[in-house]
Design a protein around this motif. Structure first.
Motif, PDB file in Angstrom:
ATOM      1  N   ALA A  52      42.018  14.511  68.045  1.00  0.00           N
ATOM      2  CA  ALA A  52      43.291  15.029  68.091  1.00  0.00           C
ATOM      3  C   ALA A  52      43.388  16.611  68.067  1.00  0.00           C
ATOM      4  O   ALA A  52      42.358  17.130  67.339  1.00  0.00           O
ATOM      5  N   VAL A  53      44.289  17.053  68.914  1.00  0.00           N
ATOM      6  CA  VAL A  53      44.241  18.764  69.025  1.00  0.00           C
ATOM      7  C   VAL A  53      45.615  18.998  68.719  1.00  0.00           C
ATOM      8  O   VAL A  53      46.690  19.009  69.374  1.00  0.00           O
ATOM      9  N   LEU A  54      45.909  19.354  67.260  1.00  0.00           N
ATOM     10  CA  LEU A  54      47.116  19.824  66.781  1.00  0.00           C
ATOM     11  C   LEU A  54      47.321  21.313  67.015  1.00  0.00           C
ATOM     12  O   LEU A  54      46.511  22.174  66.314  1.00  0.00           O
ATOM     13  N   PRO A 102      50.826  23.900  75.573  1.00  0.00           N
ATOM     14  CA  PRO A 102      52.245  23.697  76.544  1.00  0.00           C
ATOM     15  C   PRO A 102      52.831  22.441  76.617  1.00  0.00           C
ATOM     16  O   PRO A 102      53.918  22.357  76.733  1.00  0.00           O
ATOM     17  N   ASP A 103      51.972  21.346  76.278  1.00  0.00           N
ATOM     18  CA  ASP A 103      52.744  19.984  76.185  1.00  0.00           C
ATOM     19  C   ASP A 103      53.294  19.728  74.661  1.00  0.00           C
ATOM     20  O   ASP A 103      53.487  18.456  74.721  1.00  0.00           O
ATOM     21  N   CYS A 104      53.059  20.645  73.813  1.00  0.00           N
ATOM     22  CA  CYS A 104      53.591  20.187  72.567  1.00  0.00           C
ATOM     23  C   CYS A 104      54.987  20.434  72.186  1.00  0.00           C
ATOM     24  O   CYS A 104      55.504  21.555  72.311  1.00  0.00           O
ATOM     25  N   PRO A 105      55.689  19.213  71.836  1.00  0.00           N
ATOM     26  CA  PRO A 105      57.110  19.549  71.624  1.00  0.00           C
ATOM     27  C   PRO A 105      57.593  19.875  70.326  1.00  0.00           C
ATOM     28  O   PRO A 105      58.894  19.873  70.203  1.00  0.00           O
ATOM     29  N   LEU A 130      49.608  18.143  59.017  1.00  0.00           N
ATOM     30  CA  LEU A 130      48.824  16.942  59.064  1.00  0.00           C
ATOM     31  C   LEU A 130      49.103  16.063  57.707  1.00  0.00           C
ATOM     32  O   LEU A 130      48.918  14.778  57.653  1.00  0.00           O
ATOM     33  N   MET A 131      48.710  16.889  56.639  1.00  0.00           N
ATOM     34  CA  MET A 131      48.878  16.251  55.430  1.00  0.00           C
ATOM     35  C   MET A 131      50.046  15.737  55.043  1.00  0.00           C
ATOM     36  O   MET A 131      50.359  14.626  54.703  1.00  0.00           O
ATOM     37  N   GLN A 132      51.265  16.422  55.516  1.00  0.00           N
ATOM     38  CA  GLN A 132      52.701  15.856  55.229  1.00  0.00           C
ATOM     39  C   GLN A 132      52.712  14.538  56.264  1.00  0.00           C
ATOM     40  O   GLN A 132      53.231  13.590  55.666  1.00  0.00           O
ATOM     41  N   PRO A 143      60.785  20.370  59.580  1.00  0.00           N
ATOM     42  CA  PRO A 143      60.956  19.379  60.882  1.00  0.00           C
ATOM     43  C   PRO A 143      59.811  18.276  60.550  1.00  0.00           C
ATOM     44  O   PRO A 143      58.682  18.261  59.966  1.00  0.00           O
ATOM     45  N   ASP A 144      60.107  17.050  61.371  1.00  0.00           N
ATOM     46  CA  ASP A 144      59.045  15.886  61.458  1.00  0.00           C
ATOM     47  C   ASP A 144      57.748  16.102  61.940  1.00  0.00           C
ATOM     48  O   ASP A 144      57.500  16.475  62.990  1.00  0.00           O
ATOM     49  N   PRO A 145      56.727  16.057  61.205  1.00  0.00           N
ATOM     50  CA  PRO A 145      55.586  16.540  61.659  1.00  0.00           C
ATOM     51  C   PRO A 145      54.885  15.670  62.735  1.00  0.00           C
ATOM     52  O   PRO A 145      54.237  15.904  63.627  1.00  0.00           O
ATOM     53  N   MET A 146      55.726  14.533  62.974  1.00  0.00           N
ATOM     54  CA  MET A 146      55.305  13.623  63.951  1.00  0.00           C
ATOM     55  C   MET A 146      55.702  14.040  65.236  1.00  0.00           C
ATOM     56  O   MET A 146      55.280  13.489  66.243  1.00  0.00           O
ATOM     57  N   LEU A 147      56.576  15.045  65.337  1.00  0.00           N
ATOM     58  CA  LEU A 147      56.887  15.569  66.625  1.00  0.00           C
ATOM     59  C   LEU A 147      55.893  16.459  67.128  1.00  0.00           C
ATOM     60  O   LEU A 147      55.897  16.689  68.601  1.00  0.00           O
ATOM     61  N   MET A 148      54.579  16.787  66.571  1.00  0.00           N
ATOM     62  CA  MET A 148      53.649  17.557  67.018  1.00  0.00           C
ATOM     63  C   MET A 148      52.566  16.556  67.981  1.00  0.00           C
ATOM     64  O   MET A 148      52.279  15.430  67.440  1.00  0.00           O
TER      65      MET A 148
END
Length: 580
Positions: free
Chosen positions: A181-183, A188-191, A206-208, A56-61
């Motif tokens: 940033a909280v990864l 609950p709000d993380c898609p 994060l590295m990806q 999955p695209d890491p930017m979705l986090m």
């Protein structure tokens, strides 16, 4: 110990037939796939041939854009970055992975790593660590496998002029810390579509994301998947979806003879005696993880990171030998304290008849109480909390039975606690010494009100019924392609009824294990081993038919390989069984 045989529902026969024809694979294997939610040709192809292009695209986090921007700013402003991780396997492998990758970008002078001292600082972010970072000129801390509940500590860091990027996978509290940033996929709000990453997995994402945003070559990052595989195995996260894909490729790196093994992991393999055959999830869980963990339990977890980062075999072996010796010491503590804990239960009528176990002893070693909790759970099979004294507080670990949320039970006692966190089946907690008796009473009350009688009987999940004549090398080879096995994608368990032992084949080995040769009326003989099942010896030796549930395995002895059934349990018609 009595066990519940839980038979999984039979998949739709028409779906099984259709997919069997499309894949040209026998229906037993297809039934296993359908039970795992794989019902189409495309899903089966992805399952059998996991492709890194499907990550999955890491930017979705949630917050990933902010995390990447802050790291990029640090890179081009020539700031110093501190990689901060927990002292367990997930934390130390996270640090090794992220530090290794960032070191290629920042250079050795602008990056370092920090592991808190288990005894001086405790779990997670510490003020000691923040003070150290500020004193040494670090403007940014990347926290791995911890931090999502560290509201006060990260607020303190902000006051000191130190920014945080949190990479965590634990359940967040009601308030998130004031980090840049909280990864955390469990926000609950993380898609982000996959919620079960390890802490190291979040660091990898994060590295990806950093790599992709800056157009860096991904190959150096993919070369770190061996570390991520160790993290996934050791942290007992589900080996499904993205975790299974990452584990598959991490194990491929570890087992590919054309790829030079990371010196630290090679040294661990030698010390664990895993010289022959390919590594699998169990190798990592039982061979690698205890040794990496031991440094944090009894000594300095930085040793484990130094071992994982070693660049030569000589460096790695020197550090790994110290880590291995620490693990030997840990086993001694583990054995002694487990014996004391079990004796406490057996000698106390109230503890024996409780629906939970809460034990406290002032001088137990803090580093092994999680292991002791697991051992007590194995013996008595009920939610268990083991506590000891550390820095004037009671601190401990909790473990739970299948289906019971021990973390939620602890939440309901939170007014007695100073700190807690964890998952459904494992948690940690700290409380004032004077609150231990009330915590024991309250925890028992919560458990008693929720834990069913059924949940106190260990389950054996059975995938499919099988005739022994179906257990062939061809069948085993197809099963082998379903690996890596682990939580969420467990090694299939089969049930065969009306089996009997070949006369004269039944033996007790190692005091408590059963070794025998099995047959059904239409099958050839096949070897079987049942660990801890020697209690059935007399009845089997009399020639009575019985039922078995088992994994299909391979036994290798002096270069000769043969199929073997690894028995999970034996039933005599009075075994409790149900369909899930």
């Amino acid at each position: 110990m009595l066990k519940r045989w839980i038979r999984k529902p039979t998949p739709d026969p028409e779906q099984v037939r259709h997919l069997s024809e499309a894949l040209r694979v026998n229906e037993a294997i297809i039934s296993l796939l359908c039970q795992r939610g794989i019902g189409t040709y495309a899903e089966a192809k992805s399952y059998f041939r996991p492709d890194l292009a499907e990550l999955p695209d890491p930017m979705l986090m949630r917050d990933m854009d902010r995390a990447v921007q802050r790291l990029t700013d640090a890179l081009f402003r020539e700031e110093k970055v501190l990689v901060y991780g927990d002292y367990d396997v997930d934390g130390t492998t996270s640090v090794a992975l992220v530090y290794s990758y960032l070191r290629t970008l920042f250079g050795p002078a602008r990056i370092d790593y920090y592991i808190p001292d288990r005894y001086l600082e405790g779990y997670g972010i510490s003020t000691i660590g923040i003070d150290w970072a500020a004193k040494n000129g670090y403007k940014l801390i990347v926290a791995l496998d911890c931090g999502v509940k560290s509201v006060d500590k990260i607020s303190y860091a902000v006051e000191k002029g130190v920014d945080f990027i949190v990479c965590d996978h634990h359940l967040p509290g009601d308030e998130l810390p004031p980090a840049v940033a909280v990864l955390d996929p469990k926000r609950p709000d993380c898609p982000y579509p996959y919620k079960e990453l390890s802490g190291c997995g979040v660091g990898f994402k994060l590295m990806q994301a950093l790599c992709q945003s800056q157009g860096f070559d991904e190959q150096p990052l993919l070369e770190l998947l061996d570390l991520l595989a160790v993290s996934i195995a050791a942290d007992i996260v589900p080996i499904t979806g993205e975790n299974r894909l990452l584990m598959y490729h991490g194990l491929r790196r570890l087992n590919d003879p054309t790829i030079e093994t990371r010196p630290g992991l090679y040294a661990l393999r030698q010390l664990a005696g895993l010289r022959e055959g390919p590594l699998n999830v169990s190798s990592l869980v039982f061979g690698f993880a205890p040794r990496i963990n031991a440094a944090g339990r009894l000594g300095d977890a930085k040793r484990s990171v130094a071992m994982l980062l070693s660049e030569t075999a000589e460096q790695a072996l020197a550090t790994a030998s110290v880590v291995d010796q620490t693990n030997t010491e840990r086993r001694g503590f583990d054995t002694r304290i487990t014996e004391e804990a079990l004796q406490m239960i057996e000698q106390d009528e109230l503890l024996r008849t409780s629906r939970s176990t809460v034990l406290f002893k002032q001088d137990w070693h803090k580093g092994v109480i999680g292991i002791v909790a697991s051992r007590c759970l194995d013996k008595y099979y009920r939610p268990t909390v083991i506590l000891t004294e550390s820095n004037g507080k009671a601190t401990g670990s909790a473990r739970s039975v299948v289906g019971f949320d021990v973390h939620q039970a602890i939440v309901e006692c939170s007014d007695l606690l100073e700190q807690f966190g964890g998952h459904m089946y494992a948690a940690g907690l700290t409380l004032p010494l004077e609150n231990v008796p009330e915590f024991r009473r309250r925890f028992e009350a919560v458990v008693s009100s929720r834990l069913t009688d059924e949940q106190m009987i260990p389950p054996v999940d059975i995938d499919l019924p099988l005739r022994l004549r179906e257990v062939t090398w061809g069948f085993y080879n197809l099963l082998h392609q379903m690996e890596p096995f682990g939580p969420g994608n467990s090694s299939p368990v089969f049930e065969s009824q009306q089996v009997y032992a070949v006369p004269g084949s039944v033996k007790i080995v190692g005091n408590s294990h059963l070794k025998l040769t099995l047959m059904q009326e239409d099958s050839s003989p096949i070897e079987a081993i049942g660990f801890g099942l020697a209690e059935h010896f007399a009845r089997i030796a009399q020639g009575q038919p019985f039922s078995v549930c088992y994994n299909v395995d391979v036994n290798e002895w002096r270069g000769h390989k043969s199929l073997q059934l690894r028995l999970k349990d034996i039933g005599w018609g009075d075994v409790e069984a149900s369909a899930s």
